[in-house]
Design an enzyme around this catalytic site. Sequence first.
Site, PDB file in Angstrom:
ATOM      1  N   CYS A 113       7.459  17.185  -3.337  1.00  0.00           N
ATOM      2  CA  CYS A 113       7.527  16.187  -4.428  1.00  0.00           C
ATOM      3  C   CYS A 113       6.687  16.597  -5.635  1.00  0.00           C
ATOM      4  O   CYS A 113       6.943  16.185  -6.758  1.00  0.00           O
ATOM      5  CB  CYS A 113       7.046  14.834  -3.929  1.00  0.00           C
ATOM      6  N   HIS A 263       6.758  10.582 -10.298  1.00  0.00           N
ATOM      7  CA  HIS A 263       7.634  10.936  -9.185  1.00  0.00           C
ATOM      8  C   HIS A 263       8.313   9.665  -8.667  1.00  0.00           C
ATOM      9  O   HIS A 263       7.735   8.572  -8.749  1.00  0.00           O
ATOM     10  CB  HIS A 263       6.798  11.603  -8.078  1.00  0.00           C
ATOM     11  N   ASN A 293      15.205   9.322  -4.021  1.00  0.00           N
ATOM     12  CA  ASN A 293      14.122  10.300  -4.176  1.00  0.00           C
ATOM     13  C   ASN A 293      14.735  11.708  -4.135  1.00  0.00           C
ATOM     14  O   ASN A 293      15.227  12.138  -3.105  1.00  0.00           O
ATOM     15  CB  ASN A 293      13.118  10.096  -3.037  1.00  0.00           C
TER      16      ASN A 293
HETATM   17  O1  UT7 Z   1       8.447  11.620  -1.945  1.00  0.00           O
HETATM   18  C1  UT7 Z   1       7.695  11.788  -0.781  1.00  0.00           C
HETATM   19  C2  UT7 Z   1       6.730  10.735  -0.621  1.00  0.00           C
HETATM   20  N1  UT7 Z   1       7.301   9.651   0.117  1.00  0.00           N
HETATM   21  C3  UT7 Z   1       6.846   8.441  -0.056  1.00  0.00           C
HETATM   22  O2  UT7 Z   1       5.995   8.257  -0.890  1.00  0.00           O
HETATM   23  C4  UT7 Z   1       7.355   7.333   0.816  1.00  0.00           C
HETATM   24  C5  UT7 Z   1       6.240   6.401   1.142  1.00  0.00           C
HETATM   25  N2  UT7 Z   1       6.578   5.352   2.074  1.00  0.00           N
HETATM   26  C6  UT7 Z   1       7.443   4.365   1.765  1.00  0.00           C
HETATM   27  O3  UT7 Z   1       8.010   4.349   0.699  1.00  0.00           O
HETATM   28  C7  UT7 Z   1       7.609   3.233   2.746  1.00  0.00           C
HETATM   29  O4  UT7 Z   1       6.652   3.319   3.751  1.00  0.00           O
HETATM   30  C8  UT7 Z   1       9.026   3.165   3.399  1.00  0.00           C
HETATM   31  C9  UT7 Z   1      10.060   2.795   2.360  1.00  0.00           C
HETATM   32  C10 UT7 Z   1       9.382   4.516   3.998  1.00  0.00           C
HETATM   33  C11 UT7 Z   1       9.041   2.114   4.498  1.00  0.00           C
HETATM   34  O5  UT7 Z   1       8.662   0.867   3.933  1.00  0.00           O
HETATM   35  P1  UT7 Z   1       7.634  -0.079   4.686  1.00  0.00           P
HETATM   36  O6  UT7 Z   1       7.516  -1.308   3.903  1.00  0.00           O
HETATM   37  O7  UT7 Z   1       6.401   0.734   4.951  1.00  0.00           O
HETATM   38  O8  UT7 Z   1       8.444  -0.345   5.975  1.00  0.00           O
HETATM   39  P2  UT7 Z   1       7.877  -0.671   7.376  1.00  0.00           P
HETATM   40  O9  UT7 Z   1       7.396   0.594   8.008  1.00  0.00           O
HETATM   41  O10 UT7 Z   1       6.935  -1.815   7.311  1.00  0.00           O
HETATM   42  O11 UT7 Z   1       9.214  -1.175   8.052  1.00  0.00           O
HETATM   43  C12 UT7 Z   1       9.372  -0.944   9.324  1.00  0.00           C
HETATM   44  C13 UT7 Z   1      10.526  -1.762   9.850  1.00  0.00           C
HETATM   45  C14 UT7 Z   1      10.730  -1.317  11.273  1.00  0.00           C
HETATM   46  O12 UT7 Z   1      11.222  -2.429  11.999  1.00  0.00           O
HETATM   47  P3  UT7 Z   1      10.215  -3.341  12.896  1.00  0.00           P
HETATM   48  O13 UT7 Z   1       9.569  -2.379  13.856  1.00  0.00           O
HETATM   49  O14 UT7 Z   1       9.255  -3.945  11.928  1.00  0.00           O
HETATM   50  O15 UT7 Z   1      11.143  -4.314  13.515  1.00  0.00           O
HETATM   51  C15 UT7 Z   1      11.791  -0.275  11.125  1.00  0.00           C
HETATM   52  O16 UT7 Z   1      12.509  -0.056  12.327  1.00  0.00           O
HETATM   53  O17 UT7 Z   1      11.740  -1.480   9.157  1.00  0.00           O
HETATM   54  C16 UT7 Z   1      12.668  -0.862  10.045  1.00  0.00           C
HETATM   55  N3  UT7 Z   1      13.394   0.163   9.300  1.00  0.00           N
HETATM   56  C17 UT7 Z   1      14.602  -0.039   8.766  1.00  0.00           C
HETATM   57  N4  UT7 Z   1      15.428  -1.111   8.768  1.00  0.00           N
HETATM   58  C18 UT7 Z   1      16.591  -0.986   8.098  1.00  0.00           C
HETATM   59  C19 UT7 Z   1      12.997   1.415   9.004  1.00  0.00           C
HETATM   60  N5  UT7 Z   1      13.927   2.043   8.265  1.00  0.00           N
HETATM   61  C20 UT7 Z   1      14.938   1.155   8.106  1.00  0.00           C
HETATM   62  C21 UT7 Z   1      16.167   1.206   7.431  1.00  0.00           C
HETATM   63  N6  UT7 Z   1      16.969   0.117   7.457  1.00  0.00           N
HETATM   64  N7  UT7 Z   1      16.573   2.314   6.764  1.00  0.00           N
END
Ligand code: UT7
Length: 336
Positions: A113, A263, A293
């Site tokens: 990135c 980014h 991204n």
């Molecule tokens: O460019 C490289 C750098 N990358 C980044 O900067 C990315 C940084 N991280 C993020 O942007 C965020 O952490 C994410 C967008 C990847 C995730 O967002 P979050 O608010 O941290 O999500 P979370 O981990 O709190 O969400 C987890 C929940 C899980 O379900 P339970 O266990 O809470 O029931 C996952 O199974 O969301 C579920 N989940 C999804 N549900 C639907 C994970 N991916 C998905 C999905 N669709 N694609």
Amino acid sequence: MRSSKILGVGSFVPPKVFKNDDLAQMMDTSDEWISQRTGIKQRHWVEGETTTSDLAYEASIRALEASKTKKEELDMIILATLSPDHEFPGTACFLQAKLGVPGIAALDVRQQCTGFVYGISIADQFIRTGMYKKILVVGSEVHSKGLDRTPQGREVSVLFGDGAGAVVVGACDSVAKANEPHILSTHLHADGSFAKELWIQAPSLAYDGPRLSNEILARGDHFPRMNGKTVFMHAVKRMPEVLVEALKSNNLQIGDVDLFLFHQANLRINEMVGKQLGISEDKIFNTIQKFGNTTAATIPLGMDEAVKAGRLKPGMLVASAAFGSGFTWASFIFRY
Ligand code: UT7
């Protein structure tokens, strides 16, 4: 010593668009989850045999045209990517062959990135020292062919899009005055102790055995994996930090900057960075909604979109920052 400046920018995304609802047909996800957590509405994914160097080529010819530079004037190509055409040789070599400019230096940057900002910094150093006059700096990615579309990979797969952006960096006649177009500074950082928080494990020499095998494929070690929360936490700390470092080193205040090109990993990250630094929302130019991204391509792609939208105009002061896998983070400030 002399300064360097951005002479022109170009970008390219493959034509096929995948909206969040299209992804919901392919994997266990929803428009609601993707939109709320990331701001992404759609992304472009390649078809057929299209590679990273193909997208890079399209962006490069547009950047050459915009900068009124003949390809024969180039001294060097720097290509940043995390999705190379092949493991070796570097994708910059494939791009060089496609552009038809044999003999000039071709360098791959693998800082994900942050790769484009690292590339700008390298170009700036080569030009400042007087070694080169015109350098093509490209960020290009084809993510779509390497994503895990099973539930195990959905947290990563919904985020990434394919695309490319390129700039031509050229020499100023001397050290530029404050109001003239030039790159004011670049600041680069990394902390490899977090390397496995966002990475692809395979193919790898770290296995006791072949770099790639059916067992490795069956485990899915060849797909990108991310500890999203950890990456998020570090991004919202490091991006403001490296922006402040850049502003301080140039005796500038937030209010002096006309446009922020960050980014594009998550709209919420950029909103939090903006809030922490007191940046007014209309000064942050985001494209993640349209492209997802695109890793090394987000900043030059955003720059080109900003020019086309009339948001980036000659004379403006622009601050750019990125954070990603490595961990790596970096910033640069330029007057356009
Ligand atoms: O460019 C490289 C750098 N990358 C980044 O900067 C990315 C940084 N991280 C993020 O942007 C965020 O952490 C994410 C967008 C990847 C995730 O967002 P979050 O608010 O941290 O999500 P979370 O981990 O709190 O969400 C987890 C929940 C899980 O379900 P339970 O266990 O809470 O029931 C996952 O199974 O969301 C579920 N989940 C999804 N549900 C639907 C994970 N991916 C998905 C999905 N669709 N694609």
